[in-house]
Design a protein around this motif. Structure first.
Motif, short mmCIF file in Angstrom:
data_model
loop_
_atom_site.label_atom_id
_atom_site.label_comp_id
_atom_site.label_asym_id
_atom_site.label_seq_id
_atom_site.Cartn_x
_atom_site.Cartn_y
_atom_site.Cartn_z
N VAL A 206 0.86 -1.14 0.12
CA VAL A 206 -0.06 -0.17 -0.12
C VAL A 206 0.85 1.27 0.09
O VAL A 206 1.64 1.34 0.82
N THR A 207 0.72 2.19 -0.97
CA THR A 207 1.15 3.22 -0.99
C THR A 207 0.42 4.56 -0.69
O THR A 207 -0.76 4.53 -1.53
N ARG A 208 0.20 5.28 0.31
CA ARG A 208 -0.43 6.33 0.76
C ARG A 208 0.12 7.69 0.28
O ARG A 208 0.90 8.13 0.47
N GLY A 209 -0.99 8.32 0.05
CA GLY A 209 -0.88 9.73 -0.52
C GLY A 209 -2.01 10.47 -0.82
O GLY A 209 -3.14 9.94 -0.36
N ASP A 210 -2.09 11.61 -1.40
CA ASP A 210 -3.43 12.08 -2.02
C ASP A 210 -4.43 10.99 -2.81
O ASP A 210 -5.40 11.17 -2.62
N VAL A 211 -3.56 10.07 -3.50
CA VAL A 211 -4.27 9.01 -3.95
C VAL A 211 -3.68 7.77 -3.45
O VAL A 211 -2.38 7.74 -3.26
N THR A 212 -4.22 6.90 -2.95
CA THR A 212 -3.75 5.62 -2.21
C THR A 212 -3.58 4.49 -3.40
O THR A 212 -4.60 4.22 -4.20
N GLU A 213 -2.40 3.72 -3.58
CA GLU A 213 -2.55 2.66 -4.51
C GLU A 213 -1.96 1.47 -3.70
O GLU A 213 -1.31 1.50 -2.81
N VAL A 214 -2.66 0.26 -4.41
CA VAL A 214 -2.54 -0.95 -3.63
C VAL A 214 -2.02 -1.70 -4.98
O VAL A 214 -2.61 -1.74 -5.82
N VAL A 215 -1.05 -2.45 -4.74
CA VAL A 215 -0.54 -3.30 -5.65
C VAL A 215 -0.38 -4.97 -4.91
O VAL A 215 0.21 -4.73 -3.82
N VAL A 216 -0.72 -5.77 -5.51
CA VAL A 216 -0.58 -7.34 -5.18
C VAL A 216 0.58 -7.85 -6.02
O VAL A 216 0.48 -7.69 -7.39
N THR A 217 1.60 -8.48 -5.42
CA THR A 217 2.71 -8.93 -6.19
C THR A 217 2.99 -10.27 -6.05
O THR A 217 2.37 -10.90 -4.84
N PHE A 218 3.42 -11.15 -6.97
CA PHE A 218 3.70 -12.51 -6.95
C PHE A 218 5.16 -12.89 -7.65
O PHE A 218 5.24 -12.35 -8.62
N ALA A 219 6.08 -13.32 -6.59
CA ALA A 219 7.42 -13.50 -7.12
C ALA A 219 7.94 -12.23 -7.62
O ALA A 219 8.74 -11.86 -8.54
N GLY A 220 7.62 -10.89 -6.80
CA GLY A 220 8.32 -9.87 -7.23
C GLY A 220 7.34 -8.95 -8.32
O GLY A 220 7.80 -7.97 -8.91
N GLU A 221 6.71 -9.86 -9.25
CA GLU A 221 5.92 -8.96 -10.29
C GLU A 221 4.50 -8.66 -9.92
O GLU A 221 3.82 -9.46 -9.28
N GLU A 222 4.17 -7.74 -10.55
CA GLU A 222 2.57 -7.10 -10.25
C GLU A 222 1.74 -8.00 -10.95
O GLU A 222 1.66 -8.33 -12.09
N ALA A 223 0.87 -8.70 -10.01
CA ALA A 223 -0.38 -9.60 -10.37
C ALA A 223 -1.61 -8.69 -10.28
O ALA A 223 -2.55 -8.92 -11.25
N ALA A 224 -1.97 -7.78 -9.60
CA ALA A 224 -3.12 -6.86 -9.37
C ALA A 224 -2.89 -5.60 -8.75
O ALA A 224 -1.91 -5.64 -8.02
N GLY A 225 -3.77 -4.80 -9.06
CA GLY A 225 -3.67 -3.35 -8.25
C GLY A 225 -4.84 -2.36 -8.61
O GLY A 225 -5.84 -2.99 -9.43
N GLY A 226 -4.75 -1.30 -7.91
CA GLY A 226 -5.77 -0.28 -8.13
C GLY A 226 -5.60 1.03 -7.18
O GLY A 226 -4.62 0.91 -6.38
N LEU A 227 -6.21 2.03 -7.56
CA LEU A 227 -6.12 3.18 -6.95
C LEU A 227 -7.31 3.74 -6.18
O LEU A 227 -8.35 3.27 -6.46
N LEU B 289 -8.32 -1.31 -0.48
CA LEU B 289 -8.72 0.08 -1.08
C LEU B 289 -9.70 0.58 -0.06
O LEU B 289 -9.71 1.69 0.57
N ALA B 290 -10.90 -0.25 -0.03
CA ALA B 290 -11.85 0.08 1.18
C ALA B 290 -11.51 0.37 2.47
O ALA B 290 -11.98 1.32 3.04
N ARG B 291 -10.69 -0.45 2.93
CA ARG B 291 -10.03 -0.12 4.52
C ARG B 291 -9.32 0.91 4.33
O ARG B 291 -9.44 1.87 5.55
N GLU B 292 -8.52 1.10 3.48
CA GLU B 292 -7.74 2.41 3.44
C GLU B 292 -8.66 3.75 3.48
O GLU B 292 -8.20 4.70 4.07
N ALA B 293 -9.64 3.73 2.52
CA ALA B 293 -10.64 4.76 2.31
C ALA B 293 -11.41 5.14 3.89
O ALA B 293 -11.38 6.34 4.06
N VAL B 294 -11.67 3.96 4.41
CA VAL B 294 -12.40 4.30 5.77
C VAL B 294 -11.78 4.71 6.75
O VAL B 294 -11.87 5.65 7.39
#
Length: 160
Positions: free
Chosen positions: A62-83, A115-120
């Motif tokens: 999770v990277t927090r800021g004005d926009v929060t980003e969530v990235v899910v990785t597998f073996a160091g590679e991005e598998a999923a994400g969102g803002l 993302l929902a948890r971070e928003a709350v």
């Protein structure tokens, strides 16, 4: 209702939430902005949003800021994400994605839950989003409800 735009500039978008998407689409004529794929405007209270854990072998960042980003990785590679961005008591998820080779493993639900948890935590009460056809099943499964259809047109290439 009229669909009339003069001197549309590069990068302009027209977004029309509607319960009559076919009627709105029929109003678009001439050489104006090009229609994009339809979306669905959805909402959900976030306090009790499902938040499953990532499957074994996946890590969540999770990277927090004005926009929060969530990235899910597998073996160091991005598998999923969102803002997500929080404005007052509303939160707007955006660009929720899962790499094709990692689909059907619940990663979209993991991303949305984080993302929902971070928003709350940031003070949001409700979530609002424009769902693509591909995302509808996920959002409905997570308890998001439809507000209206959305017709989008623009003079740019690509998706919103």
């Amino acid at each position: 209702m009229a669909w009339h735009v003069t001197q549309l500039g590069e990068g302009d978008w027209i977004t029309v939430p509607t319960t009559s998407p076919d009627e709105v689409t029929a109003l678009r004529t001439g050489s104006g902005p090009q229609l994009r794929s339809r979306k669905t405007f959805m909402r959900r209270a976030l306090a009790d949003h499902p938040a499953p854990q990532a499957p074994e072998g996946y890590e969540v960042r999770v990277t927090r800021g004005d926009v929060t980003e969530v990235v899910v990785t597998f073996a160091g590679e991005e598998a999923a994400g969102g803002l997500i961005v929080v404005v007052g008591e509303d939160a707007v998820p955006h660009r929720i994605r899962t790499s094709p080779e990692h689909r059907r493993r619940g990663l979209g639900s993991v991303v949305m839950g984080v993302l929902a948890r971070e928003a709350v935590t940031a003070g949001a009460v409700d979530g609002l989003l424009f769902a693509s056809e591909d995302g509808l099943h996920l959002y409905r499964k997570l308890g998001w409800t439809t507000i209206s259809d959305v017709v989008i047109a623009s003079d740019t290439k690509g998706e919103a």
